[in-house]
Design an enzyme around this catalytic site. Structure first.
Site: not given
Ligand code: 13P
Length: 248
Positions: A9-11, A94, A96, A166, A172, A211, A232-233
């Site tokens: 997920n590149w956000k 998600h 977010e 999640e 994150g 993470s 993510g990251g």
């Protein structure tokens, strides 16, 4: 046996150059990857990503969709448009989106319905806030999130849904859930579906997100009910992402 699935997920991170570099980097290592691999760039880059990934094993997903069909919904993107680009997956619910954009369990369930009606596979995200975990409410929160979707689309629909657990406190933050914490909640989700239909519960992929990195992925994905990751990251660096893809 459920196949390992790793989704990136590149956000809200991308540029034309980055999409090129990152997708070419991932493609260059795909021949040694057994997992199903999906990357989810922001909307404007879906077409570019899809073109780069054509004729490869790499699949493309969107990060969100409107629950509505075409019409007067300024700024929204619907399932048909996503499908029009040859994209086959979409992240739904998600944390977010739930926390920053007020998406309720009911809105998330409508989005799952819209995705399924258009043959997109939803990556349905669920997970508790830190305060909810500390209050001992993790299972109640996750059950409510899943039950809202079952109520809207029925349990049969979970043949075509990927679940991502999640925990919000792990997203994150660098604070990863322990394999036991993650496995316990994954098993809880699978048991919840077992109450409706054993075969569907056994077949549904449940990914862990929060993470995940190349150093912790193997232990997490090695757990019985953890079928892969939503990353993510670490999905923004081809080398790290590929190491996670090989962890399954
Ligand atoms: P991080 O891997 O950056 O914690 O993000 C997880 C996530 O939100 C994936 O959807």
């Amino acid at each position: 046996m459920r196949q390992t699935i790793v989704a990136g997920n590149w956000k809200m991170n991308a540029s034309k150059e980055m999409v090129n570099t990152l997708i070419m980097g991932v493609l260059s290592g795909m021949d040694t990857v057994k997992a199903r691999v999906i990357v989810c760039p922001p909307f404007p880059y879906l077409s570019q990503a899809e073109a780069l990934a054509t004729h490869s094993q790499l699949q493309i997903g969107a990060q969100n969709l409107s629950p509505n069909a075409a019409g007067a919904f300024t700024g929204e993107v619907n399932a048909e448009m996503i499908k029009d680009f040859g994209v086959t997956y979409v992240i739904v619910g998600h944390s977010e989106r739930r926390t920053l954009y007020g998406e309720s369990d009911e809105i998330v369930a409508e989005k799952v319905r819209a995705a399924l009606e258009n043959d997109l596979t939803p990556l349905l995200c669920v997970g508790e806030l830190l305060a909810q975990r500390e209050a001992g409410n993790t299972e109640a929160v996750v059950a409510q999130q899943i039950n809202a979707v079952i109520k809207r689309v029925g349990v049969e629909a979970f043949k075509n849904i990927i679940i991502a657990y999640e925990p919000v406190w792990a997203i994150g933050t660098g604070v990863v859930a322990t394999p036991k914490q993650a496995q316990d909640t994954h098993a809880f989700i699978r048991n919840l579906l077992t109450e409706h239909d054993t075969n569907i519960a056994q077949g549904v992929p449940i990914l862990y997100g929060g993470s995940m990195n190349p150093d912790n992925a193997q232990e997490l994905i090695g757990c019985e009910d953890i079928d892969g990751g939503l990353v993510g990251g670490a999905s923004l660096k081809a080398h790290d992402f590929l190491r996670i893809c090989r962890a399954g």
